[in-house]
Every structure is written in C-alpha cells, then in structure tokens.
Design a protein around this motif. Structure first.
Motif, mmCIF file in Angstrom:
data_model
loop_
_atom_site.group_PDB
_atom_site.id
_atom_site.type_symbol
_atom_site.label_atom_id
_atom_site.label_comp_id
_atom_site.label_asym_id
_atom_site.label_seq_id
_atom_site.Cartn_x
_atom_site.Cartn_y
_atom_site.Cartn_z
ATOM 1 N N UNK A 1 2.329 18.162 7.093
ATOM 2 C CA UNK A 1 3.609 17.879 7.135
ATOM 3 C C UNK A 1 4.641 17.823 5.958
ATOM 4 N N UNK A 2 3.823 17.786 4.807
ATOM 5 C CA UNK A 2 4.592 17.887 3.638
ATOM 6 C C UNK A 2 5.116 19.396 3.464
ATOM 7 N N UNK B 1 0.687 -1.373 -0.046
ATOM 8 C CA UNK B 1 -0.118 0.120 -0.044
ATOM 9 C C UNK B 1 0.868 1.321 0.070
ATOM 10 N N UNK B 2 0.725 2.190 -1.216
ATOM 11 C CA UNK B 2 1.486 3.449 -0.862
ATOM 12 C C UNK B 2 0.937 4.381 0.164
ATOM 13 N N UNK B 3 1.838 5.477 0.335
ATOM 14 C CA UNK B 3 1.163 6.529 1.192
ATOM 15 C C UNK B 3 0.106 7.116 0.736
ATOM 16 N N UNK B 4 -0.296 7.241 -0.497
ATOM 17 C CA UNK B 4 -1.316 7.837 -0.881
ATOM 18 C C UNK B 4 -2.656 7.037 -0.712
ATOM 19 N N UNK C 1 2.143 9.564 -6.904
ATOM 20 C CA UNK C 1 1.028 10.619 -6.277
ATOM 21 C C UNK C 1 0.239 11.367 -7.542
ATOM 22 N N UNK C 2 -0.756 11.754 -7.028
ATOM 23 C CA UNK C 2 -1.926 12.407 -8.079
ATOM 24 C C UNK C 2 -1.156 13.559 -9.002
ATOM 25 N N UNK C 3 -0.250 14.416 -8.277
ATOM 26 C CA UNK C 3 0.454 15.285 -9.146
ATOM 27 C C UNK C 3 1.351 14.922 -10.250
ATOM 28 N N UNK D 1 11.330 7.676 5.426
ATOM 29 C CA UNK D 1 11.624 8.968 5.022
ATOM 30 C C UNK D 1 11.721 9.077 3.249
ATOM 31 N N UNK D 2 11.714 7.756 2.866
ATOM 32 C CA UNK D 2 11.227 7.584 1.567
ATOM 33 C C UNK D 2 10.033 8.080 0.979
ATOM 34 N N UNK D 3 8.920 7.750 1.745
ATOM 35 C CA UNK D 3 7.583 8.231 1.491
ATOM 36 C C UNK D 3 7.519 9.767 1.617
#
Length: 230
Positions: A21-22, A1-4, A116-118, A60-62
């Motif tokens: 956070x981002x 499962x990805x972070x998104x 990610x979406x972008x 951290x990679x996420x």
C-alpha cells in the motif's frame, strides 16, 4: 493505537499488506504530488476495493505518516559517522537528497515527529551523535535548530523548482525577465543594501547555498557544546 501498533488483517481475497500500500502511495505522490494520493486512488493502483484499505490504514493522515516514514529510510546512512558534526552533516544532506527525489516530502517536514521505525531511527541518530557532548536539553535544542534550517532550506529549494515548472522559466531566465524592473527600482536609491548585494554578491547554486548555511548552523552548535557535568 498508532498505525504501526495495529495488526494487519488477512490479505485475502486480494493480496495486500502495508508495504504494498505504501509503495503504491509513494509512486502516486512521486508522479503527482500529495494531491494525487488518496485511499481510493491507492486502492485503484492495487486493483483492490477502497474499503479493503481501511483494514490496514484508517485515515489519510495515517497514510501520510507511513509515506514519510518510508522515505526516511532513505535518509539513514549505512554506518553512523563517529564525529558528531559529520553525522549531522550527512543526515542533513541525505534529507535534502530524499526531498529532491520525492518533492512532496517538503510539504510534510517540520510537523509533529513521526513515530514510525525509520523516523525514530533518524531522530535517534541525531541525538546519538551528540550523546556525551552536551546535556540533554542542549542536545535537543541543537537537533531542533539543525532540523529547522534543513526544513526551511529544502522547502525554499523545492518551491523554486515548482515555480520554474509552473512558469517555464529557469532561475536565469527569470532573472533576465525581471532585470529591467530590478534595475529601475534599485536606481531610486531606496534600497542601498539590496543594491550592493545584487551588484557585488556571488550567485551560487542551491546545493552550495545549502552546504554553506548548514556549516554555519553547525558552527553555532559547536559553540554551545560542552560535556555535561559528571
């Protein structure tokens, strides 16, 4: 499962979400580069305990994936140009501009595609620009070729900017300081092609160099385009 795909936990007791956070991570990276970014430092910026962040971001990679995706939102134009060449031209220049605003982006370009979406929207825009003008494989190779040029040119430009800051010498200052050595070396006659380039070539700035190289790459892509068979 990805972070998104992973749902966010409750925001209590300190109000948190991935957007905050981002944003904090981007600010840290803009201030001090990627070495200034860690989950601990982001947590400190948000006045939260580091363990709180692990509910939102596991590694951290996420976090770096989220950073790249956040900045890729700046690359997308408000409207997609109708012409394929103009579309790829705009995306390339907007990528360069984003990297100049966020120099750390140069260190993260060119790896595995971000999901990610972008990031997906940027890839969609590139492929959509060539839709109907070539078969799928040709379109993929064309997008890869343009992206490889853009990534390489951006990394070179950012490396030069970092060198200027590290040495305190502008490009022209460095050329003047290196001039005597270059003159003596070229006078040996061992490098005639290089000597001709130094003495007869036109010095252009980074933006003009990027634009010219991009036009040549797009010329090469144009030569390969032909509508796929019906």
């Amino acid at each position: 499962m990805t972070v998104w795909d992973r749902p966010e936990p409750s925001a209590r007791p300190v109000p948190l979400d991935r957007e905050r956070i981002v944003a904090a991570a981007v600010a840290l990276a803009d201030e001090g580069g990627l070495e200034a970014v860690s989950l601990r430092k982001v947590a400190a910026r948000l006045n939260a305990g580091p363990m709180r962040l692990y509910g939102y971001i596991a590694t951290k990679e996420e976090l770096l994936d989220l950073l790249v995706d956040e900045v890729q939102a700046e690359i997308l134009p408000e409207q997609q140009p109708g012409d394929w060449r103009e579309a790829l031209h705009v995306l390339a220049h907007r990528t360069r501009q984003a990297a100049l605003r966020h120099e750390w982006l140069a260190d993260l370009l060119g790896g595995r595609p971000t999901l990610g979406p972008n990031g997906l929207a940027v890839t969609e825009a590139k492929l959509a620009a060539l839709d109907g003008l070539a078969d799928v494989d040709t379109a993929l190779r064309a997008v890869e070729t343009v992206s490889a040029y853009v990534t390489g040119a951006i990394r070179r430009e950012i490396a030069n900017l970092r060198a200027e800051r590290a040495t305190g010498l502008s490009k022209r200052d460095w050329q003047r300081a290196s001039g005597p050595h270059v003159t003596r070396t070229l006078a040996t006659g061992r490098f005639p092609a290089l000597a001709k380039a130094v003495h007869e070539g036109t010095d252009v700035d980074a933006e003009a160099s990027f634009a010219t190289g991009l036009d040549w790459v797009l010329d090469a892509v144009a030569a390969r385009l032909s509508p796929p068979p019906a």
